[in-house]
Design a protein around this motif. Structure first.
Motif: not given
Ligand code: GAR
Length: 206
Positions: A12-14, A87-89, A107-110
Motif C-alpha cells: 500500500g505504498s501507493n 493501486a496494487g490491487y 490502475n497503475i502498473h509498473p
Molecule cells: C505497484 O508497483 C503497482 O504498480 C503494482 O503493484 C505495486 C503495489 O505496490 N501493480 C501491478 O503490478 C498491477 N498489475 P504498493 O502496494 O506498495 O502500492
C-alpha cells in the motif's frame, strides 16, 4: 473534493502516497474507502492510521467474483464514489465493477504498457532485456492491465539493475505520478468524459 476509493492488495505504498497528498493539500480529493482482498495486508493498517474506512473481504468466502463485487459496488454507491483507483490491487475485475465505473476507474502498473502486463512486470522487463521501462496509469477495462492510457513515465534500466534496485527507482515515480493524475482529474485538466463513449479496446490517441 473528488470522492475516491482505493483498491489495494499489499503493502500500500501507493495508497500512502495518495493519502499523504490529500493530507498535504496537494490533492483535492477525499478517500472514502479502502477496498482490500487480503485482510492481513499492510495497506489495511495504513488506512486505519490515516482514518480511512476499510472494506476487507476474502474472495473464497463468496460464490463468485460477481458476488463480492456487487457488495463492493453497493458500498461505492452509498459513499458516492466518483473515481476508483486500483493501486496494487492484484485481481481482475468483472463486468460488475468495470461497467459500473467504466471511464471512472484507473490502475497503475509498473511497466510501459502494453509491454509486460500482469504479475512481476519489473522482473519481466529485466528478463526481456529492454533498456527503458517505466510506469503507466490507465483506465480499467475487462482485460489484464489493458484500457486507455492516461499517463506514463519512463526510466532507464542500468546494466547492473536487479528487480530490487529497479523497483526502488520505480516506486517513487509511481508515488508522484498517481496523485498527480488524480489531481488532474479533480481539477478538470484531465477530462475523462471523452473516454466514456469509447469501447475499451478502441485505444485513445492524445
Ligand atoms: C505497484 O508497483 C503497482 O504498480 C503494482 O503493484 C505495486 C503495489 O505496490 N501493480 C501491478 O503490478 C498491477 N498489475 P504498493 O502496494 O506498495 O502500492
Amino acid at each position: 473534493p473528488l470522492r475516491i476509493a482505493v483498491f489495494a492488495s499489499g503493502s500500500g505504498s501507493n495508497f500512502q502516497a495518495i493519502a499523504d497528498a490529500v493530507h498535504a493539500g496537494k490533492l483535492d480529493a477525499r478517500i472514502e474507502l479502502l477496498v482490500c482482498d487480503r485482510p492481513q495486508a499492510q495497506v489495511v493498517r495504513r488506512a486505519e492510521a490515516a482514518g480511512v474506512p476499510v472494506h476487507t473481504f476474502r474472495p473464497k468466502d463468496y460464490p463468485s467474483r460477481e458476488a463480492y463485487e456487487q457488495e463492493i459496488l453497493g458500498l461505492l454507491k452509498s459513499k458516492q464514489v466518483g473515481l476508483v483507483v486500483l493501486a496494487g490491487y492484484m485481481r481482475i475485475l468483472t463486468h460488475v465493477l468495470v461497467n459500473a465505473y467504466w471511464g471512472r476507474m484507473m490502475n497503475i502498473h509498473p511497466s510501459l504498457l502494453p509491454s509486460f502486463p500482469g504479475l512481476h512486470a519489473v522482473r519481466q522487463a529485466l528478463d526481456h532485456g529492454v533498456k527503458i521501462t517505466g510506469i503507466t496509469v490507465h483506465l480499467v477495462d475487462g482485460g489484464l492491465d489493458s484500457g486507455p492510457i492516461l499517463a506514463q513515465r519512463a526510466l532507464e534500466i542500468r546494466p547492473d539493475d536487479t528487480e530490487e534496485t529497479l523497483s526502488a527507482r520505480i516506486h517513487p515515480m509511481e508515488h508522484e505520478l498517481l496523485p498527480w493524475v488524480i489531481q488532474q482529474i479533480a481539477d478538470g485538466s484531465m477530462d475523462l468524459e471523452r473516454y466514456m463513449n469509447l469501447k475499451p479496446k478502441d485505444g485513445i490517441k492524445s
